[in-house]
Structures are given as structure tokens and as C-alpha cells.
Scaffold this motif. Structure first.
Motif, PDB file in Angstrom:
ATOM      1  N   LYS A   1      40.027  94.435  -6.539  1.00  0.00           N
ATOM      2  CA  LYS A   1      40.258  93.292  -5.654  1.00  0.00           C
ATOM      3  C   LYS A   1      39.425  92.091  -6.089  1.00  0.00           C
ATOM      4  O   LYS A   1      38.344  92.245  -6.652  1.00  0.00           O
TER       5      LYS A   1
ATOM      6  N   PHE B   1      44.553 101.096 -14.324  1.00  0.00           N
ATOM      7  CA  PHE B   1      44.264 101.313 -12.909  1.00  0.00           C
ATOM      8  C   PHE B   1      43.464 100.142 -12.326  1.00  0.00           C
ATOM      9  O   PHE B   1      43.749  99.659 -11.216  1.00  0.00           O
TER      10      PHE B   1
ATOM     11  N   GLU C   1      45.385  96.915 -11.540  1.00  0.00           N
ATOM     12  CA  GLU C   1      46.187  96.967 -10.313  1.00  0.00           C
ATOM     13  C   GLU C   1      45.326  97.031  -9.056  1.00  0.00           C
ATOM     14  O   GLU C   1      45.650  96.418  -8.035  1.00  0.00           O
ATOM     15  N   GLU C   2      44.217  97.766  -9.111  1.00  0.00           N
ATOM     16  CA  GLU C   2      43.486  98.079  -7.885  1.00  0.00           C
ATOM     17  C   GLU C   2      42.240  97.235  -7.633  1.00  0.00           C
ATOM     18  O   GLU C   2      41.779  97.154  -6.492  1.00  0.00           O
TER      19      GLU C   2
END
Length: 699
Positions: free
Chosen positions: A567, A561, A564-565
Motif C-alpha cells: 500500500k 506480490f 499488487e499488495e
């Protein structure tokens, strides 16, 4: 030809044990671990039951060759590493590296390095304890998984060189949470009223306590003025005198945690320094004719247990030195502080109470002596009688108000004759004497002093407070406190100001990302439970692979997770007003382990750095032209010097004051002790107190 090879961790330990065992034994040092996980890769086969891929540590090839050569000359090999998980793992790695039978009785452990303890240990060698080894492996692999899986994410998304650790992340969060508490704290006003009284010419003080029979807090000046109006012209008459006897018991002998805390409070030692000096005392000090002797028992322990033989020796010493009244009828035993405390070793104590610190002072360095004295006194006091204090509480009526005076006197010192435990506020328990008082006496009033106060925010963590908190929360174990505190500073996640931890911007940023994507790593209860699981592995009641598998199942999902998430965050250096004198580019603020400093923005082409100078508003007492500024030594210690250096070489470890001595006009400096801060003249005997807030108090 020697009969056996004995392998320990350090040369000093080898030297001590070699003297005890004699010429029939070859004693060599492995210099710690000889095998470990590789630094260049994770080194753990997750899909193959977390199988670790150990390699010989770089630089240890020559050590292993020496050990293998010695191995060929003997019939038997004994592995005598320290008596804990780490030591057991070192023994296991050595057995594999030297191709020994790890099921043979090759493991020797002793809790103290004295001649008798060492000889007794070699009479009862045992097999390597694989439960201990697996507990250490599980911790090592767990920390490797967290570090080597999360750190690359932080490098990619935040900044190169960052790292995340299981225990270190929780420690940083605790420091950050405290900083947030301080930022959000709103001080509340409160007042006190002190009556200056005397009885038969003997002065004492009493504090406002009740109004109309009810305990009353004063929150404003208006409330104070109303009380002052009520007592104006009133007699101060003693209403009630209460006398009580109070018993105070000694503190338990040291565990690793309490030793680190008390050494910070009383000796100003960092946790890492405490453990380093304690290791020297444990491994042995040359006492001249007596030879090299281990002066304390093993220093990594969370047990307060004491051997019966040590208790008996202490009783004989105390009775002979101080009298029978100072020794309790039966030996003192202390219960575990926490349910997760291990009891494999005794508490930290002197190997013989007969070696009192002063008698062997000449054989030790200053640091060794101070730490040994602390351990010796704590142990002796722990086996002494309780102290008896007489306490006095006096209620004094003035109109509809009650003022209260309290006093105490030590009737019987007991253990306090030798040692009294410090505390995190730096205060000590002393006699607070009141003159003879009895009900109905009318007291002389010398004055009334109203005073405004404001509540203080919770204090920042010192090393002592943080170690205590980590222990109370069940985070980490005795061997982990010192390296954890070192790591969070080296990574730049926290800085130390006035001996207290402050989170850095980088630390805040890392914790923010960890809280969002890996909340279980920062969850105190989760981390404490994991420590419990590792303890169960050590006890043999839990399978280490199962513990790792249960952790990794949810951790792997969090990783996917976060990949991908999470930043990317760009950290920009704050530009200062100063220009680099070497290349002309602006200097920017950087953060190191001891706080902020200035560095050239042209890095890496220009590597110029300089400290941030803080003017303390004092004219240099030596050259009378420069200003005294705050600087840091290479080790991060604050000192004060003239800004005209090197033209003027004035320097002081103590902070100079702008106020000259009222007696002789010389420089005054700030001196701190357990009672607070005072100004002390550098030329004469004059000194005076400096009022300070609660958060400025020292440990």
C-alpha cells in the motif's frame, strides 16, 4: 622503449611500484574500475543467464585512451590491481577494454608493496582467475537485482529516493531490533553491599557474596536491611584465601574487521576512515632516503595467518628489544575465527617489524602514524610470550554472611608490555592489589556501604559493535563493512547520536515494508548463506549463474506480490513552532545523515535550513550572557558554542559543565577515556569523576 605496461588502480600505488621496477616499465593507474553496469537501467539480462551489460564508466574515457596509447608502445601488459575479488574484476575489465588476451599470464598480485615483494610477483605472473571474477560479478548482479527491483517499489509506495540493499537492509534491521530491545527493556532493581575493610592499616573493599553458604542476589532494600542487621557488630574474619596463577595470551594480528573495531575503540576512527588511511599505508609512504615503501600488508582480509619470514623477523626484534623471555619458543599461529573465513592473504601486519612507528613518525601524517602504530603494536604483541597474572580471591566471614575480595597482579608482562586489546565497554585490565592476608585474620571495619542499582538495557550499536556483529553473523565480507555503514547513514535510515546508531522513522518504515514483502532479504541466516554461496563461487565449487537463478526464482514471486499488495504510505513532515526567516512559512523537521534538522516547508522554492539547537543549561563562560548550545559541524561532529554567535565566539569540542571548578572557579569540561567520564578544569589541575550508566560508556 619500455618493455611492459603495468596497470594498477591508484596514482600513489603507480608511483611506488614505478620506483621499484625502473625505466623498463611504464606504470599507469586505471583509477579503479573502468567498466560497470549502467546507472540508468538494471543492466542485467535476467532471461539470458543474467548476462551483465557493462559500459565504460562516465569520465573514464580519457583514462582508457591513455592506457590504450601506452599499450601500443609495449610488448607486454601486466594487470596489478589489488589481490582480492574486486581487484581481479578490475583486471578482467581492463583486459576486455584493452582487448588483451585474458587467458595469458598477465595478472600480477602482491600482498605487500615492498621492493622485494613486487619484484618477486613479476617473476610469477598468472592468468586472470575467473572464479574470483565470477564471485565479484555474482555479488554485483545480486545487489543490482535487489536494489533496482525493490527501490522503484519503495519510491512509488513510500518515498522518492529510497533504496534497498541486500546487506544494508540487514544492518538497519539489526540496529532497529536493538532499539526495540531497549524500548521494551524493563529495568530490575538490585543492590550491593560493600564492606570497607583494612588489614594492618592497609584499606581494601569486599563485596557481599553469600548468605548461609549460598550465593545470594539482593533484590530489594528490605533484603539489604536484613543483611545489615545480621552483620551489625560482627567481626570480619578471613575464612579462606585462594591464590592462582593465570595465563593471558595475546590477541591475533588484525583482520579487516578487528582493525576497524580496534581503530574505533582506541583512535575514534570511523570504519571508512580506517580503510582510507590503511590504503595509504599499503600503497606506500615516502620515507626519505629509503624511498616510498608500502608499510603494511593488504588490509582487506579475514585471515590471521602470518608468513614464516615475518614471524622470524618479529622473534629477532622481540628478543633484541625485550629479552628472550618475551619471545615464545615456537612462533604463534592463529586459527581462523570462523569457518567461512578466507585465507588468501595474510593478516594485516607491518611489512617490516624493524620499521618501528617512532623511527618513521616524521614521514607520516598524524592519522597514518596512529593507525600504523596500532597495527605494528598488535602484530608485535601477537608474536610475544603470554602474560602471567597472580590472582587472589579472599572469602571473609561476618556472622552468617560471606564477603569476597578479589585482586590481581601482573607477575610477568609478556605481550602486555607492548599492547593490550581494547573492548566494547572501554575498560582495561589493571592491577587490583590486596594487602597481605591470611586465614583467621580479623579485619578492621571502616564502614558498610549499601547501594541501589538498576539493570541497564543492551547498548546501542557503535560502529565497532556493529562490524563485530556483522562479522559474527557472517553478513558481508571485509570489503563491505565500511561502505555498508556509510550507505545506511546517507539514505537516512539511521542517525548517529553520541557515536551510536539509532534507527530513524524512515528506516523503521522501510524495514517494516521489507519484513512484510521481502522477509528473506532481512533473514540473517539467508544472507549469511548467500555469502557462503559466493565464497563457493570464488573457490570454483559453485556456478555463479546457478546461485543467481536459485535466488531469483523466489525473489521474482515476491516482487509480483509486492507490486499488487504493498500500500502507498504518505509521510508527512512534522511541523515545528519556528517560522522561516526568509519566506515566513513554517519550518519542518527533516532527517539527514547526522540526525534531525529544520528545513523550510516551502521547499523547493525556499531552501532555507537550520540546525536544531540544544541548550545544555550552561551559561557562556566568555560573554556571561549567552547560553552554551550543542551544534554539529559540517562533518556531523558535535561541538558546543555560545548561542550569541557571531557576537560571542566561544566554542568547545568538549561538553562544558554547569559546575564551576571547586578549586579556582573556572569552567570545567567533560573528558572521556577508557575509565569513564571525568570533569576537568580548563585553568588548573583539578579533576573529578562523573558517575555514568553502562550505556553511556565509550568504545
Amino acid at each position: 622503449m619500455a618493455d611492459a605496461l603495468v596497470i594498477v588502480e591508484s596514482p600513489s600505488k603507480a608511483k611506488t611500484i614505478g620506483k621499484y621496477l625502473g625505466s623498463k616499465f611504464i606504470v599507469k593507474a586505471s583509477m579503479g574500475h573502468v567498466r560497470d553496469l549502467p546507472k540508468s537501467q538494471i543492466g542485467v539480462e535476467v532471461e539470458n543467464d543474467f548476462n551483465p551489460k557493462y559500459i565504460t564508466i562516465r569520465g573514464k574515457g580519457s583514462v582508457l585512451k591513455e592506457l590504450k596509447d601506452a599499450r601500443k608502445k609495449v610488448k607486454k601488459v601486466y594487470l596489478a590491481a589489488d589481490p582480492d575479488r574486486e581487484g581481479e574484476a578490475i583486471a578482467w575489465h581492463l583486459a576486455h577494454a584493452l582487448e588483451l588476451d585474458d587467458t595469458a599470464d598477465c595478472r600480477v598480485v602482491f600482498n605487500e608493496i615492498t621492493k622485494q615483494a613486487v619484484k618477486d610477483a613479476f617473476k610469477t605472473p598468472r592468468k586472470i582467475n575467473m572464479d574470483l571474477v565470477n564471485a565479484q560479478q555474482a555479488r554485483r548482479i545480486l545487489d543490482r537485482l535487489v536494489g533496482y527491483k525493490i527501490s522503484p517499489l519503495l519510491w512509488k509506495k513510500v518515498k522518492k529516493g529510497l533504496s534497498a540493499g541486500r546487506v544494508q537492509s540487514v544492518a538497519v534491521k539489526i540496529i532497529l531490533d536493538r532499539e526495540n530491545e531497549i524500548d521494551e527493556f524493563e529495568p530490575e532493581e538490585y543492590w550491593s553491599i560493600t564492606a570497607k575493610l583494612s588489614a594492618d592499616g592497609n584499606p581494601f573493599e569486599a563485596k557481599f557474596h553469600k548468605l548461609n553458604g549460598t550465593k545470594t542476589e539482593l533484590g530489594s532494600e528490605a533484603e539489604v536491611q536484613a543483611i545489615l542487621k545480621q552483620i551489625e557488630g560482627a567481626d570480619f574474619t578471613i575464612k579462606e584465601v585462594k591464590e592462582k596463577e593465570r595465563t593471558r595470551n595475546p590477541s591475533a594480528p588484525f583482520t579487516t574487521s578487528s582493525l576497524q573495531q580496534e581503530a574505533a575503540r582506541k583512535l575514534n576512527f570511523r570504519a571508512s576512515k580506517t580503510m582510507s588511511v590503511a590504503q595509504q599505508l599499503y600503497e606506500g609512504v615516502d620515507l626519505g632516503k629509503e624511498g616510498t615503501v608500502g608499510l603494511i600488508t593488504y588490509m582487506r582480509t579475514d585471515s590471521t595467518r602470518i608468513a614464516a619470514s615475518a614471524q622470524e623477523e618479529a622473534k629477532e626484534y622481540i628478543t633484541g628489544k625485550y629479552g628472550e623471555a618475551f619471545a615464545p619458543e615456537s612462533p604463534r599461529n592463529y586459527s581462523k575465527k570462523a569457518s567461512n573465513a578466507q585465507d588468501a592473504h595474510e593478516a594485516v601486519r607491518p611489512t617490516s617489524v624493524l620499521r618501528d612507528p617512532d623511527s618513521i613518525k616524521s614521514f607520516m601524517s598524524r592519522d597514518q602514524f596512529r593507525l600504523y602504530k596500532l597495527i605494528w603494536e598488535r602484530f608485535v604483541a601477537s608474536q610475544m610470550s603470554s602474560a602471567i597474572l597472580d590472582t587472589l580471591s579472599v572469602d571473609i566471614a561476618a556472622g552468617d554472611t560471606i564477603f569476597r575480595a578479589a585482586g590481581s597482579k601482573v607477575r610477568f608482562q609478556g605481550f602486555m608490555k607492548v599492547y593490550v586489546e581494547g573492548n566494547d565497554d572501554g575498560t582495561t585490565e589493571e592491577d587490583r592489589l590486596l594487602p597481605p592476608l591470611k586465614s583467621g585474620d580479623v579485619l578492621d571495619q571502616q564502614g558498610i556501604e549499601p547501594k541501589q542499582h538498576f539493570t541497564q538495557p543492551p547498548p546501542r550499536y557503535t560502529e565497532a559493535r556493529l562490524v563485530k556483529t556483522l562479522e559474527e553473523l557472517g553478513i558481508g565480507r571485509p570489503s563491505t563493512y565500511a561502505p555498508t555503514l556509510e550507505t545506511i547513514q546517507k539514505r537516512g535510515y539511521v542517525a548517529i547520536e553520541e557515536k551510536k546508531f539509532m534507527p530513524t522513522e524512515l528506516g523503521e518504515l522501510v524495514i517494516e515494508q521489507m519484513e512484510e514483502f521481502f522477509p528473506e532479504i532481512l533473514n540473517v541466516e539467508f544472507t549469511a548463506n548467500m555469502e557462503g554461496d559466493l565464497d563457493h563461487v570464488e573457490e570454483g565449487s559453485e556456478d555463479w549463474v546457478k546461485v543467481l537463478a536459485e535466488f531469483y526464482e523466489s525473489f521474482e514471486k515476491r516482487l509480483e506480490f509486492a507490486e499488487e499488495e504493498m500500500k502507498e504510505i504518505e509521510i508527512e513532515d512534522e511541523v515545528s513552532d519556528e517560522i522561516c526567516e526568509k519566506c515566513g512559512k513554517p519550518l519542518v523537521y527533516k532527517l539527514g545523515r547526522f540526525g534531525k534538522f529544520l528545513a523550510c516547508s516551502g521547499f523547493p522554492e525556499c531552501r532555507n535550513t537550520k540546525p536544531i539547537i540544544k541548550d545544555i543549561g550552561v551559561t557562556c563562560p566568555k560573554c556571561k550572557e549567552g547560553h552554551v548550545v550543542e551544534r554539529r559541524s559540517k562533518k556531523g561532529r558535535i561541538f558546543y558554542g555560545c548561542d550569541k554567535y557571531p557576537e560571542c565566539d566561544f566554542v568547545s569540542w568538549d561538553k562544558p559543565s554547569a559546575k564551576p571548578c571547586p578549586s579556582c572557579g573556572s569552567l570545567m569540561i567533560e573528558k572521556r577515556n577508557k575509565k569513564g567520564t571525568r570533569l576537568q578544569c580548563t585553568s588548573c589541575d583539578h579533576q573529578e569523576p562523573v558517575e555514568e550508566t553502562e550505556d553511556e560508556s565509550t568504545d
